[in-house]
Design a protein around this motif. Structure first.
Motif, PDB file in Angstrom:
ATOM      1  N   PHE A  23     -27.634 -12.663   4.197  1.00 30.05           N
ATOM      2  CA  PHE A  23     -28.328 -13.080   5.488  1.00 30.05           C
ATOM      3  C   PHE A  23     -28.379 -13.038   6.422  1.00 30.05           C
ATOM      4  N   GLY A  27     -32.374 -13.654   7.507  1.00 26.84           N
ATOM      5  CA  GLY A  27     -32.865 -14.609   8.369  1.00 26.84           C
ATOM      6  C   GLY A  27     -33.635 -13.744   9.526  1.00 26.84           C
ATOM      7  N   LYS A  30     -37.356 -12.920   8.485  1.00 26.02           N
ATOM      8  CA  LYS A  30     -38.082 -14.305   8.072  1.00 26.02           C
ATOM      9  C   LYS A  30     -38.550 -14.378   9.838  1.00 26.02           C
ATOM     10  N   PRO A  61     -34.090 -20.056   8.205  1.00 24.35           N
ATOM     11  CA  PRO A  61     -33.394 -18.567   8.677  1.00 24.35           C
ATOM     12  C   PRO A  61     -32.661 -19.012   9.717  1.00 24.35           C
ATOM     13  N   GLU A  64     -29.651 -19.643   7.547  1.00 30.15           N
ATOM     14  CA  GLU A  64     -29.012 -17.934   6.658  1.00 30.15           C
ATOM     15  C   GLU A  64     -28.299 -17.250   8.504  1.00 30.15           C
ATOM     16  N   LEU A  65     -28.353 -17.559   9.151  1.00 30.90           N
ATOM     17  CA  LEU A  65     -27.857 -16.887  10.218  1.00 30.90           C
ATOM     18  C   LEU A  65     -26.515 -17.403  10.444  1.00 30.90           C
TER      19      LEU A  65
END
Length: 146
Positions: A23, A27, A30, A61, A64-65
């Motif tokens: 991730f 992330g 992106k 993104p 995800e982070l």
């Protein structure tokens, strides 16, 4: 019994690390090349549209982070695994839509995933989805849930 719990903790650490790497990589990729992800969403046969592309190009993104951050600390790891499950359900659903329902298949994702066909990507997502479920189950077992 203590050895079994320690073994389960090691498995959870490995799964956490794998999802953190995945991730953070996706992330940041992106966010660092935003036009690439934006264009792929804009041209998607199942999502398309400026509103969706704008929303997804920033929201995904950052999610995800955020999920990767939750996985770092043991105290927030279970919440992070639920976040992983949600994201993987979303990504798997999108991949299913492309493989089975889209009128055409757009270019694959960037990075390492671009080396996979859409069917291989679906298989990878299914495996990651199962890993997320295993991690949630193991985390709940460690907390004493049946």
């Amino acid at each position: 019994m203590k050895g079994y719990i320690k073994y389960r903790e090691t498995i959870l650490m490995v799964i956490s690390l794998m999802f953190i790497i995945l991730f953070v990589y996706t992330g940041l990729a992106k966010l660092l090349v935003p036009n690439l992800f934006y264009d792929s969403i804009l041209n998607s046969p199942v999502l398309g549209g400026r509103t969706m592309a704008t929303l997804a190009s920033w929201t995904l993104p950052l999610l995800e982070l955020a999920v990767a951050l939750l996985l770092i600390w043991k105290k927030t790891r279970l919440i992070g695994f639920y976040g992983v499950l949600g994201l993987m359900l979303l990504f798997t659903g999108y991949t299913v839509a492309i493989v089975f329902f889209a009128p055409y298949r757009p270019c694959s994702c960037g990075g390492i995933i671009s080396l996979l066909s859409w069917e291989q990507h679906l298989a990878l997502n299914a495996i990651l989805l199962l890993l997320a479920l295993l991690a949630i189950w193991s985390s709940l077992k460690n907390r004493g849930y049946p």
